[in-house]
Design a protein around this motif. Structure first.
Motif, PDB file in Angstrom:
ATOM      1  N   ARG A 764       0.817  -1.209   0.000  1.00 36.99           N
ATOM      2  CA  ARG A 764       0.000   0.000   0.000  1.00 36.99           C
ATOM      3  C   ARG A 764       0.857   1.268   0.000  1.00 36.99           C
ATOM      4  N   THR A 765       1.948   1.254   0.753  1.00 36.07           N
ATOM      5  CA  THR A 765       2.789   2.457   0.817  1.00 36.07           C
ATOM      6  C   THR A 765       3.338   2.813  -0.555  1.00 36.07           C
ATOM      7  N   ARG A 766       3.839   1.797  -1.272  1.00 37.15           N
ATOM      8  CA  ARG A 766       4.405   2.090  -2.586  1.00 37.15           C
ATOM      9  C   ARG A 766       3.310   2.510  -3.564  1.00 37.15           C
ATOM     10  N   LEU A 767       2.118   1.910  -3.449  1.00 41.13           N
ATOM     11  CA  LEU A 767       1.025   2.304  -4.334  1.00 41.13           C
ATOM     12  C   LEU A 767       0.666   3.769  -4.104  1.00 41.13           C
ATOM     13  N   ASP A 768       0.629   4.199  -2.848  1.00 42.88           N
ATOM     14  CA  ASP A 768       0.368   5.614  -2.557  1.00 42.88           C
ATOM     15  C   ASP A 768       1.459   6.505  -3.151  1.00 42.88           C
ATOM     16  N   GLN A 769       2.690   6.026  -3.101  1.00 41.93           N
ATOM     17  CA  GLN A 769       3.787   6.799  -3.686  1.00 41.93           C
ATOM     18  C   GLN A 769       3.631   6.915  -5.195  1.00 41.93           C
ATOM     19  N   LEU A 770       3.181   5.840  -5.847  1.00 44.89           N
ATOM     20  CA  LEU A 770       2.934   5.898  -7.288  1.00 44.89           C
ATOM     21  C   LEU A 770       1.849   6.913  -7.615  1.00 44.89           C
ATOM     22  N   ALA A 771       0.796   6.943  -6.788  1.00 47.86           N
ATOM     23  CA  ALA A 771      -0.283   7.909  -7.026  1.00 47.86           C
ATOM     24  C   ALA A 771       0.225   9.336  -6.878  1.00 47.86           C
ATOM     25  N   GLU A 772       1.024   9.578  -5.846  1.00 50.54           N
ATOM     26  CA  GLU A 772       1.565  10.923  -5.639  1.00 50.54           C
ATOM     27  C   GLU A 772       2.505  11.330  -6.767  1.00 50.54           C
ATOM     28  N   ALA A 773       3.202  10.356  -7.350  1.00 48.30           N
ATOM     29  CA  ALA A 773       4.124  10.645  -8.444  1.00 48.30           C
ATOM     30  C   ALA A 773       3.421  10.711  -9.797  1.00 48.30           C
ATOM     31  N   GLY A 774       2.109  10.486  -9.842  1.00 49.30           N
ATOM     32  CA  GLY A 774       1.369  10.526 -11.096  1.00 49.30           C
ATOM     33  C   GLY A 774       1.516   9.276 -11.933  1.00 49.30           C
ATOM     34  N   ARG A 775       1.985   8.180 -11.334  1.00 51.81           N
ATOM     35  CA  ARG A 775       2.149   6.932 -12.086  1.00 51.81           C
ATOM     36  C   ARG A 775       0.980   5.976 -11.907  1.00 51.81           C
ATOM     37  N   TYR A 776       0.030   6.310 -11.051  1.00 52.03           N
ATOM     38  CA  TYR A 776      -1.174   5.500 -10.836  1.00 52.03           C
ATOM     39  C   TYR A 776      -2.369   6.424 -11.017  1.00 52.03           C
ATOM     40  N   ARG A 777      -3.051   6.274 -12.169  1.00 55.14           N
ATOM     41  CA  ARG A 777      -4.123   7.198 -12.536  1.00 55.14           C
ATOM     42  C   ARG A 777      -5.401   6.419 -12.810  1.00 55.14           C
ATOM     43  N   ARG A 778      -6.537   6.993 -12.374  1.00 58.18           N
ATOM     44  CA  ARG A 778      -7.807   6.271 -12.489  1.00 58.18           C
ATOM     45  C   ARG A 778      -8.891   7.175 -13.075  1.00 58.18           C
ATOM     46  N   ASP A 779      -9.743   6.560 -13.897  1.00 58.08           N
ATOM     47  CA  ASP A 779     -10.954   7.206 -14.407  1.00 58.08           C
ATOM     48  C   ASP A 779     -12.081   6.217 -14.172  1.00 58.08           C
ATOM     49  N   VAL A 780     -12.708   6.276 -12.981  1.00 55.61           N
ATOM     50  CA  VAL A 780     -13.723   5.283 -12.608  1.00 55.61           C
ATOM     51  C   VAL A 780     -15.037   5.994 -12.345  1.00 55.61           C
ATOM     52  N   TYR A 781     -16.128   5.248 -12.519  1.00 48.67           N
ATOM     53  CA  TYR A 781     -17.449   5.863 -12.426  1.00 48.67           C
ATOM     54  C   TYR A 781     -18.425   4.864 -11.849  1.00 48.67           C
TER      55      TYR A 781
END
Length: 781
Positions: A764-781
Motif C-alpha cells: 500500500r505504501t508504494r502504491l500511494d507513492q505511485l499515485a503521488e508521483a502521477g504513475r497510478y491514474r484512475r478514471d472510474v465511475y
C-alpha cells in the motif's frame, strides 16, 4: 433497510399477535384450576385424532392458553400449533396473521432465499453493517472526546448537508452499541464455521449429528402409543416449584424419557432454561440440570437471542431494539443523500478544474505563481478554489492549484503567496484529505516568514467549532511566521457576503480586474455556451447476444477545433428531453487524429420504470443517424500523464475500454510499444469487444502483454484482479521499470478490486507513492 424494517416488526411479534388475536393465546381468567398436561394431551388428540402430539408449552400466568405442537408432516420442518383453553381444554380459534410473521422472519433471516444461501447473504450484510458502524465511528471521532454533548447531540437548526450529517452521525452514535450487537449475533447464526468457533470457545460445541439410516421402503413405522404424563408432571412440579414456563417434549417411544425445558420466575431472561429428563412410566427423575449450574459459556450462549431481540432487558430493551432496527432505513436514506451531494460537488469541481486547465497561461509566463490550496470533504472547497484560480488566471496571474492531500510544508515554503480554501469536517476537524497535511504542519519547523497567505474557511455556524480547521490552519501559519494578506474570512453555508469579501481580498492582492473576474467566477457556473453541435454518424452494437446490457460504439462528427488529449471526457447534453436535465459524462474512446468523437456506451435501464437512460438510451436506440448532439469536451489531466516512453499498464472492464483505447491509439502514434492491457468482460463469445483492433495492436507489437478475462466463462480467468494476482511477478517487474498504471471502468467491484490487488502485489505504501508521483491514474465511475 429491509432487514431493519422486518426486524422492527419481529421485536414486538408476540405483542402484535396477541393484540390481533384476542382470546386465543390468552383467555379471560376464571376461578377454576388449570388442566394438567395429561388432560391437554387428551384434548389435543380428540381435536386432532390423526396427529401425534409432539410438545406442550404451559405458562404459569393466569389465563395463558396451552400451546400444543403437532408432529410435522413428512418433509416439513414444523408441525401445526394449536391452542387449548387452560380451564376446559376446548380448542381455541386458529392464530391469525402468524403466517405473515413467519414470512417476515424468513425475509429477515434468509431474504426469502433457500435457507443456506439466505444465511450467507444475511451474514454478509451483517458484516457490512458492522463495517459501516465502525468506520462511521472513526469518521465522526471528535476532537473533544470526553464531551458527551459532542457525541450525543446536534443542533436541529442546521440546514442542508450539515443537518443530514448531524442527524446521521449522532443518531448512529445513539444506536452504535445496538448495531454491534445486531451484527455480531447475526454473523454468529449465519456462518457455521464462525458459530462452531464461538461455541468451541464457550464450551458448547455439539458433535455433528450422524446421518439417520434410510428407512426400508414399503415399511410403515410403528405407531407411537400415547404417554401418560401424570406421574412425570408431579415430579416436575415437586422439583421446580417456581416455574414460569414449561416446554414438554413428548417422546415418540414409550420407553424414552420425557424432556422438559423450563424457565424460573426469577430467571434473568427468557432463554435462561433449566432442563429435566423424567421416566414417564415411573415418574423417576433421570436428570435435573439447573440454569444456574450450567457452565459460564453455556449461559453466555443463551443470552445471544434475548440480546438480539431486546428481551434481555425486558420491554425497555424491546423498545430500544425496535427503534434501532427502524432507524436502519433512515441511515440508508441520509447516507444516500450525503453521497449524492458529495458526488454532485465533485462533479462540479471536475468541470471547474477542466475549465481552469483550458485557460492555463503559456509556458514562461508563470514567474512567481500563487499557490491556491484547498481542503475539501465534499468538493465544495475544491470548486471554490478552482473558480478563484480561474478568475486570477484570466487576469494574467499564474496560479498553481493543489489539494492539501499532496502538499507538504517544504513545498508550501517554495511559494511567496498562498491562498487556502479550507472546509471543516465534523466538530472542526480537517477533512479526510487534509489530515496528513495538518499533522505535518503541526510537526514542521520550517520558517515561513517570506510567505504571504489568506484563508477562506468554510463551515456551518451551528457547529460549536465553526470553521475549526480554518482557524487551526490560520493560527499555525501565523505561528510559523507567515504574513496574512487579509484576516481570515469565514463562510457560513455559502454566505454570499463572505464570498464577496473574498473577492475584495483578491482585489487588494491582484488588482481590480482580478477581483471583478473573481466575483463573476464565484457567482456563476459553466453554461450552455461551452457546448457545440455534433452529428450522430454511426452506431455499432459491440456485444450481440450478450447476457449483459447492450454495448455500442457511438461515432460523432463535428468541428474538432484544438482537439483533446487521451483520457479526455465528453459531456452529452440530452436536451431533447426538455429543460431541467443535467448533462451525462462519458470517456472518449478516440483521439484527435481520428477526426471523430467515439464513445463506448452501455445502455442503462432505470430500475423503477425499466425505461432506457436519458443519454445512453437516446444515443444507443432512439436517435436517428444524422441527428444533432450537443457536446462539450472536458480535459481530464488526472487521467493523462502526457507523452511518455515509459511502459504503460492499462486495466479496465466493460465500457471502461473507452478511456484505455484512446491511450493505446495515442501510444501507437508515439511509437511506444511497451504496453500491457488487462481487460475483463462476461463471455468471450459475445463480449470480446473491439477484439479485432486489440489483436491488431498485438500483431503489430504494440501489446507485448495482453490478458483478457471473462468472468462467466468456465476457463475465462475470473476477474481482472484475479489475472493481476496471477501475473504478480511480471507486474512488479514492469512497475520497477517505471511503468505507468491507468485504470478505467466501474467503481463498484472492479476499481476497488484492482486497487486491493495492486496493494497486495507492491504494498500500500508504494502504491500511494505511485499515485503521488502521477504513475497510478484512475478514471472510474
Amino acid at each position: 433497510m429491509v432487514i431493519g424494517l422486518t426486524g422492527a416488526l419481529l421485536a414486538f411479534r408476540e405483542q402484535i399477535l396477541d393484540a390481533l388475536n384476542p382470546g386465543v393465546r390468552n383467555v379471560v381468567v376464571q376461578d377454576a384450576p388449570v388442566l394438567s398436561p395429561q388432560r391437554f394431551a387428551q384434548a389435543a388428540r380428540l381435536a386432532r385424532p390423526h396427529e401425534r402430539v409432539a410438545s406442550i408449552i404451559l405458562y404459569d400466568t393466569p389465563g395463558s392458553s396451552a400451546r400444543v405442537g403437532l408432529a410435522p408432516a413428512p418433509g416439513e420442518r414444523r408441525g401445526e400449533t394449536i391452542y387449548l383453553n387452560p380451564y376446559n381444554g376446548a380448542l381455541l380459534p386458529e392464530l391469525k396473521y402468524d403466517g405473515f410473521f413467519e414470512w417476515n422472519e424468513r425475509m429477515h433471516r434468509f431474504l426469502l432465499m433457500e435457507r443456506d444461501t439466505g444465511k450467507m447473504f444475511s451474514g454478509t450484510l451483517a458484516f457490512m453493517l458492522l463495517g459501516l458502524t465502525l468506520t462511521g465511528l472513526y469518521l465522526r471521532w471528535p476532537r473533544r472526546v470526553w464531551d458527551w454533548r459532542t457525541w450525543l447531540t446536534f443542533d436541529p437548526r442546521m440546514k442542508g448537508r450539515s443537518f443530514l450529517w448531524g442527524l446521521h452521525s449522532v443518531a448512529g452514535t445513539w444506536v452504535l452499541v445496538v448495531f454491534v450487537m445486531f451484527t455480531l449475533s447475526g454473523v454468529y447464526w449465519a456462518f457455521d464455521p464462525i458459530r462452531n468457533m464461538a461455541d468451541g470457545w464457550m464450551g458448547t460445541l455439539r458433535p455433528p449429528r450422524e446421518a439417520a439410516a434410510p428407512k426400508p421402503k414399503g415399511v410403515k413405522p410403528p405407531k407411537s402409543e400415547p404417554v401418560d404424563l401424570s406421574a412425570s408432571w408431579q415430579t416436575f412440579e415437586k422439583n421446580a416449584p417456581n416455574w414460569q414456563m414449561a416446554f414438554l417434549r413428548l417422546p415418540e417411544r414409550a420407553a424414552a424419557p420425557l424432556q422438559i425445558l423450563w424457565v424460573a420466575k426469577d430467571a434473568p431472561h427468557v432463554r435462561a432454561r433449566s432442563s429435566m429428563s423424567i421416566n414417564p412410566q415411573t415418574g423417576e427423575l433421570v436428570k435435573n440440570e439447573l440454569y444456574a449450574d450450567k457452565p459460564v459459556g453455556a449461559r453466555i450462549q443463551s443470552t445471544i437471542y434475548p440480546l438480539h431481540i431486546g428481551t434481555y432487558f425486558g420491554v425497555t430493551g424491546q423498545i430500544i431494539v425496535f427503534i434501532a432496527a427502524l432507524a436502519l432505513p433512515g441511515f440508508g436514506i441520509t447516507g444516500w443523500m450525503l453521497y449524492l451531494d458529495r458526488r454532485k460537488q465533485k462533479r462540479i469541481a471536475r468541470a471547474e478544474r477542466a475549465q481552469f486547465a483550458a485557460g492555463a497561461l503559456p509556458v514562461g509566463a508563470e514567474d512567481d505563481p500563487v499557490l491556491m490550496a484547498y481542503a475539501s470533504q465534499t468538493g465544495q472547497a475544491e470548486r471554490l478554489a478552482l473558480q478563484s484560480a480561474a478568475a486570477l488566471q484570466k487576469a494574467g496571474v499564474a496560479v498553481h492549484v493543489q489539494s492539501l492531500e499532496k502538499l507538504t510544508p517544504p513545498q508550501l515554503g517554495k511559494y511567496r503567496r498562498a491562498l487556502f480554501v479550507a472546509s471543516s469536517f465534523g466538530e472542526g476537524e480537517p477533512p479526510d484529505s487534509a489530515r496528513r497535511f495538518a499533522r505535518l504542519l503541526t510537526a514542521a519547523r520550517e520558517e515561513l516568514k517570506h510567505v504571504q497567505y489568506a484563508v477562506l474557511a468554510l463551515g456551518d455556524r451551528n457547529y460549536a467549532q465553526f470553521c475549526g480547521f480554518g482557524h487551526t490552519l490560520d493560527q499555525r501559519l501565523a505561528l510559523m511566521g507567515a504574513q496574512p494578506l487579509h484576516p481570515m474570512i469565514e463562510v457560513d453555508n455559502g454566505d454570499a457576503g463572505a464570498l464577496a469579501r473574498w473577492g475584495n481580498a483578491l482585489r487588494g492582492l491582484m488588482g481590480e480586474g482580478a477581483a471583478d473576474a473573481a466575483e463573476l467566477a464565484l457567482s456563476t457556473a459553466a453554461g450552455e455556451a461551452d457546448y457545440a453541435s455534433w452529428r450522430l454518424e454511426k452506431r455499432v452494437l459491440l456485444n450481440p447476444g450478450s447476457i449483459g446490457l447492450p454495448l455500442y460504439e457511438i461515432t460523432l462528427r463535428g468541428a474538432i477545433g484544438t482537439g483533446w488529449r487521451p483520457g479526455a471526457l465528453v459531456d452529452i447534453w440530452p436536451d431533447h428531453y426538455g429543460d431541467g436535465v443535467a448533462p451525462r459524462r462519458y470517456s472518449l474512446a478516440s483521439i484527435t487524429q481520428d477526426g471523430t468523437l467515439q464513445l463506448i456506451v452501455r445502455q442503462v435501464r432505470c430500475a423503477r420504470s425499466q425505461g432506457l437512460g436519458l443519454a445512453s438510451g437516446w444515443l444507443t436506440d432512439q436517435a436517428a443517424i444524422g441527428d444533432e448532439v450537443r457536446v462539450r469536451v472536458i480535459a481530464n489531466p488526472a487521467f493523462d500523464a502526457g507523452p511518455s516512453s515509459a511502459p504503460a499498464i492499462y486495466i479496465g472492464n466493460g465500457s471502461g475500454l473507452a478511456g484505455l483505447r484512446s491511450h493505446l491509439r495515442d501510444r501507437v502514434l508515439q511509437g511506444a510499444r511497451r504496453n500491457w492491457l488487462i481487460f475483463g468482460e462476461r463471455q468471450r463469445e459475445h463480449d470480446a469487444i473491439c477484439s479485432e483492433e486489440i489483436q491488431g495492436l498485438r500483431d503489430k507489437g504494440y501489446l507485448p502483454e495482453l490478458d483478457l478475462v471473462y468472468s462467466r466463462d468456465a476457463n475465462g480467468g475470473g476477474y481482472v484482479q484475479d489475472a493481476m494476482r496471477e501475473r504478480a511477478a511480471a507486474l512488479r517487474a514492469w512497475i520497477d521499470d517505471g511503468a505507468l498504471i491507468f485504470v478505467c471502468g466501474s467503481l463498484q467491484g472492479m476499481a476497488g478490486g484492482v486497487d486491493a490487488a495492486l496493494a497486495d502485489i507492491i504494498g500500500r505504501t508504494r502504491l500511494d507513492q505511485l499515485a503521488e508521483a502521477g504513475r497510478y491514474r484512475r478514471d472510474v465511475y
